[in-house]
Write an enzyme that holds these catalytic residues in place. Structure first.
Site, PDB file in Angstrom:
ATOM      1  N   PHE A   1      66.875 -37.891  21.693  1.00 16.12           N
ATOM      2  CA  PHE A   1      66.751 -36.655  20.993  1.00 16.12           C
ATOM      3  C   PHE A   1      68.225 -36.441  20.945  1.00 16.12           C
ATOM      4  CE2 PHE A   1      63.063 -37.101  23.893  1.00 16.12           C
ATOM      5  CZ  PHE A   1      62.039 -37.036  22.994  1.00 16.12           C
TER       6      PHE A   1
ATOM      7  N   SER B   1      64.645 -38.726  15.495  1.00 18.74           N
ATOM      8  CA  SER B   1      63.867 -38.883  14.480  1.00 18.74           C
ATOM      9  C   SER B   1      64.450 -38.418  13.214  1.00 18.74           C
ATOM     10  CB  SER B   1      62.257 -38.404  14.862  1.00 18.74           C
ATOM     11  OG  SER B   1      62.432 -36.941  15.075  1.00 18.74           O
TER      12      SER B   1
ATOM     13  N   CYS C   1      63.346 -27.225  27.629  1.00 20.55           N
ATOM     14  CA  CYS C   1      63.751 -26.130  27.193  1.00 20.55           C
ATOM     15  C   CYS C   1      62.438 -25.087  26.950  1.00 20.55           C
ATOM     16  CB  CYS C   1      64.570 -26.107  25.886  1.00 20.55           C
ATOM     17  SG  CYS C   1      63.734 -26.902  24.736  1.00 20.55           S
TER      18      CYS C   1
HETATM   19  N1  SAH Z   1      70.485 -33.389  22.601  1.00 24.09           N
HETATM   20  C1  SAH Z   1      70.841 -32.589  21.353  1.00 24.09           C
HETATM   21  C2  SAH Z   1      69.765 -31.303  21.122  1.00 24.09           C
HETATM   22  C3  SAH Z   1      68.362 -32.041  21.040  1.00 24.09           C
HETATM   23  S1  SAH Z   1      67.472 -31.030  20.247  1.00 24.09           S
HETATM   24  C4  SAH Z   1      72.296 -31.969  21.502  1.00 24.09           C
HETATM   25  O1  SAH Z   1      72.964 -32.163  22.425  1.00 24.09           O
HETATM   26  O2  SAH Z   1      72.537 -31.578  20.660  1.00 24.09           O
HETATM   27  C5  SAH Z   1      66.037 -32.161  19.834  1.00 24.09           C
HETATM   28  C6  SAH Z   1      66.071 -32.966  18.942  1.00 24.09           C
HETATM   29  O3  SAH Z   1      65.089 -33.701  19.167  1.00 24.09           O
HETATM   30  C7  SAH Z   1      66.109 -32.727  17.286  1.00 24.09           C
HETATM   31  O4  SAH Z   1      67.438 -33.296  17.048  1.00 24.09           O
HETATM   32  C8  SAH Z   1      64.962 -33.306  16.731  1.00 24.09           C
HETATM   33  O5  SAH Z   1      65.158 -33.870  15.572  1.00 24.09           O
HETATM   34  C9  SAH Z   1      64.575 -34.519  17.764  1.00 24.09           C
HETATM   35  N2  SAH Z   1      63.240 -34.944  17.724  1.00 24.09           N
HETATM   36  C10 SAH Z   1      62.026 -34.282  17.852  1.00 24.09           C
HETATM   37  N3  SAH Z   1      60.948 -34.867  18.214  1.00 24.09           N
HETATM   38  C11 SAH Z   1      61.315 -36.205  18.268  1.00 24.09           C
HETATM   39  C12 SAH Z   1      60.654 -37.561  18.492  1.00 24.09           C
HETATM   40  N4  SAH Z   1      59.357 -37.530  18.736  1.00 24.09           N
HETATM   41  N5  SAH Z   1      61.565 -38.556  18.375  1.00 24.09           N
HETATM   42  C13 SAH Z   1      62.821 -38.623  18.379  1.00 24.09           C
HETATM   43  N6  SAH Z   1      63.492 -37.294  18.156  1.00 24.09           N
HETATM   44  C14 SAH Z   1      62.817 -36.242  18.044  1.00 24.09           C
END
Ligand code: SAH
Length: 395
Positions: A227, A250, A339
Site C-alpha cells: 500500500f 493498486s 487507520c
Molecule cells: N503508505 C502510504 C499511504 C497508503 S494509503 C504512504 O506512506 O503514503 C493506502 C493505499 O492503498 C492507497 O495508495 C491505495 O491506492 C492503496 N490500496 C487500497 N487497496 C489496495 C489493495 N487492495 N491493494 C493494493 N493497494 C491498495
C-alpha cells in the site's frame, strides 16, 4: 439565537466538553434554525451549557464550539481558533526539513468539520460540516493573512459531507489552480503532490514520523512496502540505505508518481521494484515464488469505517498480516498499521496475535506507532485518535 434543549440525563458528555450531541439526546428545538446556524444548548432545567453548530440532517445534530456563555462565537472567535492551530505547527515547520503538514484537524483543533493541509505554498481545505461552510469566507481570509499561500484549493470530496447535506467540491477558492505537480519536502525527502487529483488531499502526512522510524531499521535490508501510495515508506527506506525496496499499490497513478519521486530524490532506481497490483493477491504470488523479505510494511486503507464494521475488518487485518508474516525471514520486522478509528490499539494487538497464531509464528511488539503532532488528539475527543501501528519482530 435559537435554544436547543438537551434531554435529562444526557449532560455528562457535554460537561466533559465532548463536542458532539447526537440527535437522540435532544429534547426540543425552540424555533427553526437553519443547518449550520450557531445555537445555544441548554440542559433540561434551562441552564446554558454550550454554543454549537446545528444540523438536523446529521446524526451529530450539534457540534459544540464554546462552553463559556460570556464568549461570543463571532468572526474573531473563528480567526483565533485558526491562528492557534497554525501556531501549533510552528515548531514542525520551523525545523526547515518539512514544508507539508496538517494545519487544522477538525474537532481536535476546535473547528468541527474543517481540515486544512499545507503543501509548500499551497493549501488544501476540506469542509465537512454546514457550520464551517457558513464561515469559510472568514477562515479563508484568516489563512491568507497568516500564511500568504499561493493558492487554496477546496477538496471537499469526502463522503461525510453527504451526511450534512452538502455537495462535494473540487475547486480553487483562492489564487490560480495549483499546478498538477507541487513539490513538497518531508524530513528532507521530496515528493510530487497532485492536490486536485490525488487521494484524500494529496498526501498522507500522518505517517511522517513513522516512515522515519521504520527507515531507521532499513539499512542493508530487503524491504517490501505494501500500500505504498506515492512512496512515503519506500523513499525513506531507500534514503536510509535499504538493499532493495519493492513497492506494491493498486493505483496506477500512485505507482507512476512514486517512480517520479524516486527520480526527484536522485535515489538509485536499481534497488527498486514497483508493482501495480492488489496487495492480497501479490502477497500470495510472493509466497508461491518463495520470495522473502527482511522488513514488510502494511499501511492499508481504512478497513473499518464504523464500529459495526469492526468484526469484518478484524478478519481482513488478520488475513493480511498473516500473509505478510509468512514472507518474513526469521527475526524480520513487520510494520503494520490501522487507520480505522473504530479499532483501538488493544484490539489491533489482539488481531496481530491471532495472525501470528494462524501463521505459526511468534511476535514481539517492539514499538507502538501513533499519529504525529499535527494530528493532535483532544483530551475531550478520543474519536480524533485513529492511526495506530505496531513494529513487530517475527520469529
Ligand atoms: N503508505 C502510504 C499511504 C497508503 S494509503 C504512504 O506512506 O503514503 C493506502 C493505499 O492503498 C492507497 O495508495 C491505495 O491506492 C492503496 N490500496 C487500497 N487497496 C489496495 C489493495 N487492495 N491493494 C493494493 N493497494 C491498495
Amino acid at each position: 439565537m435559537i435554544d436547543v434543549v438537551l434531554k435529562k440525563g444526557k449532560e455528562k458528555a457535554v460537561l466533559h466538553r465532548h463536542p458532539w450531541v447526537f440527535s437522540g439526546a435532544i429534547e426540543a428545538v425552540k424555533g427553526k434554525p437553519a443547518n449550520g446556524d450557531i445555537v445555544r444548548l441548554l440542559n433540561a432545567k434551562g441552564d446554558f451549557m454550550a454554543y454549537g453548530f446545528y444540523n438536523d440532517q446529521s446524526r451529530v445534530a450539534l457540534r459544540l464550539l464554546e462552553w463559556d456563555e460570556q464568549v461570543t462565537v463571532d468572526e474573531d472567535w473563528f480567526r483565533n481558533k485558526v491562528a492557534v492551530a497554525v501556531a501549533g505547527r510552528n515548531e514542525l515547520l520551523d525545523s526547515g526539513v518539512t514544508n507539508t503538514c496538517r494545519l487544522i484537524f477538525s474537532e481536535s483543533d476546535y473547528l468541527p468539520g474543517l481540515i486544512v493541509d499545507k503543501y509548500a505554498d499551497h493549501l488544501a481545505v476540506q469542509v465537512l460540516t454546514s457550520g464551517i461552510e457558513n464561515v469559510m469566507p472568514v477562515i479563508i481570509d484568516e489563512l491568507r493573512r497568516l500564511l500568504k499561500p499561493t493558492s487554496i484549493f477546496d477538496k471537499s470530496d469526502a463522503s461525510s459531507r453527504q451526511h450534512e447535506g452538502l455537495e462535494t467540491a473540487n475547486v480553487v477558492v483562492f489564487g490560480d489552480n495549483p499546478p498538477e505537480s507541487v513539490e513538497v519536502k518531508e524530513n528532507n525527502i521530496i515528493y510530487n503532490i497532485n492536490i486536485a487529483g490525488g487521494q484524500k488531499s494529496g498526501f498522507y502526512c500522518d505517517q511522517r514520523d513513522n516512515r522515519k522510524i521504520v527507515a531507521s531499521y532499513a539499512k542493508g535490508k530487503k524491504v517490501l512496502d505494501c500500500f505504498s501510495y506515492t512512496g512515503g515508506f519506500t523513499l525513506n527506506a531507500l534514503h536510509n540505505g535499504a538493499e532493495s525496496v519493492t513497492s506494491v499499490d493498486s493505483s496506477a497513478l500512485a505507482i507512476e508518481t512514486l517512480k517520479e519521486n524516486i527520480k526527484l530524490n536522485k535515489l538509485d532506481t536499481k534497488e527498486h521494484i514497483a508493482i501495480q497490483s492488489d496487495v492480497n493477491k501479490q502477497l500470495r504470488v510472493f509466497r508461491e515464488e518463495g520470495e522473502m523479505f527482511d522488513i514488510i510494511i502494511l499501511d492499508p486503507p481504512k478497513y473499518a469505517p464504523s464500529r459495526s464494521a469492526l468484526d469484518r475488518a478484524s478478519r481482513a487485518y488478520k488475513d493480511l498480516n498473516r500473509l505478510a508474516m509468512l514472507l518474513l525471514n526469521n527475526g524480520g520486522l513487520l510494520a503494520t498499521y490501522s487507520c480505522s478509528g473504530a479499532m483501538n490499539m488493544e484490539t489491533f494487538k489482539q488481531v496481530i496475535a491471532w495472525a501470528a497464531l494462524d501463521a505459526g509464528k511468534q511476535v514481539q511488539f517492539i514499538y507502538q506507532f501513533c499519529q504525529p503532532e499535527d494530528h493532535p488528539v483532544r483530551s475531550s475527543f478520543p474519536e480524533g485518535e485513529y492511526l495506530k501501528g505496531l513494529l513487530c519482530r517475527v520469529f
